[in-house]
Design a protein around this motif. Sequence first.
Motif, PDB file in Angstrom:
ATOM      1  N   ASP A 117       0.628  -0.933  -0.352  1.00  0.00           N
ATOM      2  CA  ASP A 117      -0.415  -0.048   0.020  1.00  0.00           C
ATOM      3  C   ASP A 117       1.026   1.205   0.149  1.00  0.00           C
ATOM      4  OD1 ASP A 117      -2.692  -1.198   0.286  1.00  0.00           O
ATOM      5  OD2 ASP A 117      -2.764  -1.465   2.210  1.00  0.00           O
ATOM      6  N   GLN A 118       2.267   1.157   0.954  1.00  0.00           N
ATOM      7  CA  GLN A 118       2.509   2.050   0.474  1.00  0.00           C
ATOM      8  C   GLN A 118       3.401   2.464  -1.125  1.00  0.00           C
ATOM      9  OE1 GLN A 118       5.666   1.139   4.053  1.00  0.00           O
ATOM     10  NE2 GLN A 118       4.773   2.749   5.182  1.00  0.00           N
ATOM     11  N   TYR A 119       3.653   1.585  -1.458  1.00  0.00           N
ATOM     12  CA  TYR A 119       4.007   1.519  -2.856  1.00  0.00           C
ATOM     13  C   TYR A 119       3.079   1.643  -3.306  1.00  0.00           C
ATOM     14  CZ  TYR A 119       8.645  -0.321  -2.296  1.00  0.00           C
ATOM     15  OH  TYR A 119      10.186  -0.737  -2.616  1.00  0.00           O
ATOM     16  N   LEU A 120       2.031   1.429  -3.555  1.00  0.00           N
ATOM     17  CA  LEU A 120       0.756   1.944  -4.706  1.00  0.00           C
ATOM     18  C   LEU A 120       0.053   3.401  -4.430  1.00  0.00           C
ATOM     19  CD1 LEU A 120      -1.344  -1.174  -3.777  1.00  0.00           C
ATOM     20  CD2 LEU A 120       0.029  -0.360  -5.734  1.00  0.00           C
ATOM     21  N   LYS A 121       0.713   4.023  -2.999  1.00  0.00           N
ATOM     22  CA  LYS A 121       0.522   6.318  -2.595  1.00  0.00           C
ATOM     23  C   LYS A 121       1.335   6.202  -2.948  1.00  0.00           C
ATOM     24  CE  LYS A 121       1.467   7.064   1.027  1.00  0.00           C
ATOM     25  NZ  LYS A 121       2.553   7.850   1.939  1.00  0.00           N
ATOM     26  N   ALA A 122       2.448   6.167  -2.918  1.00  0.00           N
ATOM     27  CA  ALA A 122       3.656   6.727  -4.036  1.00  0.00           C
ATOM     28  C   ALA A 122       3.655   6.820  -5.264  1.00  0.00           C
ATOM     29  CB  ALA A 122       5.173   6.673  -3.320  1.00  0.00           C
ATOM     30  N   ILE A 123       3.754   5.950  -5.846  1.00  0.00           N
ATOM     31  CA  ILE A 123       3.114   5.728  -7.678  1.00  0.00           C
ATOM     32  C   ILE A 123       1.941   6.341  -8.203  1.00  0.00           C
ATOM     33  CG2 ILE A 123       2.455   4.398  -9.317  1.00  0.00           C
ATOM     34  CD1 ILE A 123       4.151   2.277  -8.527  1.00  0.00           C
ATOM     35  N   TYR A 124       0.928   6.744  -7.075  1.00  0.00           N
ATOM     36  CA  TYR A 124      -0.150   7.244  -6.883  1.00  0.00           C
ATOM     37  C   TYR A 124       0.035   8.793  -7.353  1.00  0.00           C
ATOM     38  CZ  TYR A 124      -4.793   9.377  -6.399  1.00  0.00           C
ATOM     39  OH  TYR A 124      -5.990  10.780  -6.552  1.00  0.00           O
TER      40      TYR A 124
ATOM     41  N   ARG B 264      -5.411   5.804  -3.330  1.00  0.00           N
ATOM     42  CA  ARG B 264      -6.432   6.212  -2.879  1.00  0.00           C
ATOM     43  C   ARG B 264      -7.011   6.061  -1.109  1.00  0.00           C
ATOM     44  NH1 ARG B 264      -8.065  10.715  -5.181  1.00  0.00           N
ATOM     45  NH2 ARG B 264     -10.158  10.787  -4.231  1.00  0.00           N
ATOM     46  N   ASP B 265      -7.646   4.102  -1.052  1.00  0.00           N
ATOM     47  CA  ASP B 265      -7.424   4.721   0.915  1.00  0.00           C
ATOM     48  C   ASP B 265      -6.345   4.367   1.057  1.00  0.00           C
ATOM     49  OD1 ASP B 265     -10.127   4.164  -0.150  1.00  0.00           O
ATOM     50  OD2 ASP B 265      -9.468   1.427  -0.418  1.00  0.00           O
ATOM     51  N   ALA B 266      -5.608   3.992   0.976  1.00  0.00           N
ATOM     52  CA  ALA B 266      -3.730   4.172   1.658  1.00  0.00           C
ATOM     53  C   ALA B 266      -3.272   5.728   2.171  1.00  0.00           C
ATOM     54  CB  ALA B 266      -2.758   3.297   0.549  1.00  0.00           C
ATOM     55  N   LEU B 267      -3.831   6.670   0.652  1.00  0.00           N
ATOM     56  CA  LEU B 267      -3.263   8.284   1.135  1.00  0.00           C
ATOM     57  C   LEU B 267      -4.647   9.133   2.048  1.00  0.00           C
ATOM     58  CD1 LEU B 267      -1.533  10.250   0.680  1.00  0.00           C
ATOM     59  CD2 LEU B 267      -3.811  11.062  -1.571  1.00  0.00           C
ATOM     60  N   GLN B 268      -5.764   7.687   1.826  1.00  0.00           N
ATOM     61  CA  GLN B 268      -6.543   8.495   3.018  1.00  0.00           C
ATOM     62  C   GLN B 268      -6.361   8.084   4.130  1.00  0.00           C
ATOM     63  OE1 GLN B 268     -11.019   8.477   1.879  1.00  0.00           O
ATOM     64  NE2 GLN B 268     -10.909   7.590   4.055  1.00  0.00           N
ATOM     65  N   THR B 269      -6.209   7.229   4.572  1.00  0.00           N
ATOM     66  CA  THR B 269      -5.149   6.442   6.319  1.00  0.00           C
ATOM     67  C   THR B 269      -3.821   7.528   6.666  1.00  0.00           C
ATOM     68  OG1 THR B 269      -6.115   4.601   5.415  1.00  0.00           O
ATOM     69  CG2 THR B 269      -3.820   4.692   7.709  1.00  0.00           C
ATOM     70  N   TYR B 270      -3.167   7.598   5.633  1.00  0.00           N
ATOM     71  CA  TYR B 270      -2.307   8.413   5.873  1.00  0.00           C
ATOM     72  C   TYR B 270      -2.807   9.749   6.140  1.00  0.00           C
ATOM     73  CZ  TYR B 270       2.492  10.672   5.452  1.00  0.00           C
ATOM     74  OH  TYR B 270       2.863  11.058   5.618  1.00  0.00           O
ATOM     75  N   CYS B 271      -3.663  10.086   5.765  1.00  0.00           N
ATOM     76  CA  CYS B 271      -3.793  11.476   5.917  1.00  0.00           C
ATOM     77  C   CYS B 271      -4.602  11.683   6.810  1.00  0.00           C
ATOM     78  CB  CYS B 271      -4.924  12.328   5.007  1.00  0.00           C
ATOM     79  SG  CYS B 271      -4.109  13.092   2.901  1.00  0.00           S
ATOM     80  N   ILE B 272      -5.832  10.862   7.955  1.00  0.00           N
ATOM     81  CA  ILE B 272      -5.770  10.587   8.562  1.00  0.00           C
ATOM     82  C   ILE B 272      -4.951  10.299   9.757  1.00  0.00           C
ATOM     83  CG2 ILE B 272      -7.156   8.997  10.406  1.00  0.00           C
ATOM     84  CD1 ILE B 272      -8.591   8.442   7.402  1.00  0.00           C
ATOM     85  N   ILE B 273      -3.447   9.930  10.069  1.00  0.00           N
ATOM     86  CA  ILE B 273      -2.958   9.609  10.773  1.00  0.00           C
ATOM     87  C   ILE B 273      -2.247  10.824  10.965  1.00  0.00           C
ATOM     88  CG2 ILE B 273      -0.128   9.071  11.496  1.00  0.00           C
ATOM     89  CD1 ILE B 273      -1.975   6.028   9.505  1.00  0.00           C
ATOM     90  N   GLU B 274      -1.880  11.318  10.572  1.00  0.00           N
ATOM     91  CA  GLU B 274      -1.177  13.302   9.950  1.00  0.00           C
ATOM     92  C   GLU B 274      -1.693  13.493  10.585  1.00  0.00           C
ATOM     93  OE1 GLU B 274       1.439  14.903   5.917  1.00  0.00           O
ATOM     94  OE2 GLU B 274      -0.895  14.771   5.858  1.00  0.00           O
ATOM     95  N   ARG B 275      -3.802  14.372  10.140  1.00  0.00           N
ATOM     96  CA  ARG B 275      -3.841  15.068   9.888  1.00  0.00           C
ATOM     97  C   ARG B 275      -4.281  14.946  12.163  1.00  0.00           C
ATOM     98  NH1 ARG B 275      -9.384  16.538   7.605  1.00  0.00           N
ATOM     99  NH2 ARG B 275      -9.617  18.168   9.487  1.00  0.00           N
ATOM    100  N   PHE B 276      -4.656  14.044  12.941  1.00  0.00           N
ATOM    101  CA  PHE B 276      -4.356  13.403  13.826  1.00  0.00           C
ATOM    102  C   PHE B 276      -3.309  13.901  14.766  1.00  0.00           C
ATOM    103  CE2 PHE B 276      -4.435  10.537  17.778  1.00  0.00           C
ATOM    104  CZ  PHE B 276      -5.242  10.757  18.411  1.00  0.00           C
ATOM    105  N   LEU B 277      -2.193  13.201  13.938  1.00  0.00           N
ATOM    106  CA  LEU B 277      -1.016  13.516  15.322  1.00  0.00           C
ATOM    107  C   LEU B 277      -1.005  14.987  15.360  1.00  0.00           C
ATOM    108  CD1 LEU B 277       1.594  10.974  13.073  1.00  0.00           C
ATOM    109  CD2 LEU B 277       0.825  10.982  15.658  1.00  0.00           C
ATOM    110  N   THR B 278      -0.780  16.051  14.065  1.00  0.00           N
ATOM    111  CA  THR B 278      -0.844  17.294  14.349  1.00  0.00           C
ATOM    112  C   THR B 278      -1.950  18.251  14.507  1.00  0.00           C
ATOM    113  OG1 THR B 278       0.067  17.016  12.023  1.00  0.00           O
ATOM    114  CG2 THR B 278      -0.519  19.361  12.480  1.00  0.00           C
ATOM    115  N   ASN B 279      -3.050  17.728  14.545  1.00  0.00           N
ATOM    116  CA  ASN B 279      -3.667  18.645  14.598  1.00  0.00           C
ATOM    117  C   ASN B 279      -4.936  18.477  16.362  1.00  0.00           C
ATOM    118  OD1 ASN B 279      -3.974  19.422  12.433  1.00  0.00           O
ATOM    119  ND2 ASN B 279      -5.780  19.247  11.801  1.00  0.00           N
ATOM    120  N   VAL B 280      -4.769  17.025  16.527  1.00  0.00           N
ATOM    121  CA  VAL B 280      -5.294  16.165  18.004  1.00  0.00           C
ATOM    122  C   VAL B 280      -4.061  16.612  18.973  1.00  0.00           C
ATOM    123  CG1 VAL B 280      -6.041  14.844  19.062  1.00  0.00           C
ATOM    124  CG2 VAL B 280      -6.965  15.193  17.060  1.00  0.00           C
TER     125      VAL B 280
END
Length: 144
Positions: free
Chosen positions: A5-12, A70-86
Amino acid sequence: MNTADQYLKAIYLIQEMEDGPAATGALAKMLDVSPASANEMIGKLEDRGLAEHEKYKGVRLSDEGIVRARDALQTYCIIERFLTNVLEVEDFRGEARELESVIDDTVAERLDTIIDRSSECPDCFDPETDACRYLEVESENLAD
């Protein structure tokens, strides 16, 4: 999210930035792996029907590969926003990269309820700054 999934996200993301196939060298650089490792994973993604590689031209995701990316990227965004905003983690990118391979869908869904994710996610992700545009951080921190 697993390594594939990390590779798919990077290729995307590379496909989006380049408006074309992702070069193996660019993929290896983005993931901080050797070109040989990138080639090996590209072969595995091809075998699973998630990507198509054309020698000397690069790799493109199949329709199914795009959905998974896109699912992997969405998960990454969720993690990133949680770490930053919360949690207000300063090195949110590094932590998000470490966590994305171990956070499963259930945990991502629960984190998502906390961050109030935008409906446009994952299109909110800006590959140039390597961050979601809805992060609550100073803009100069995104340019690192």
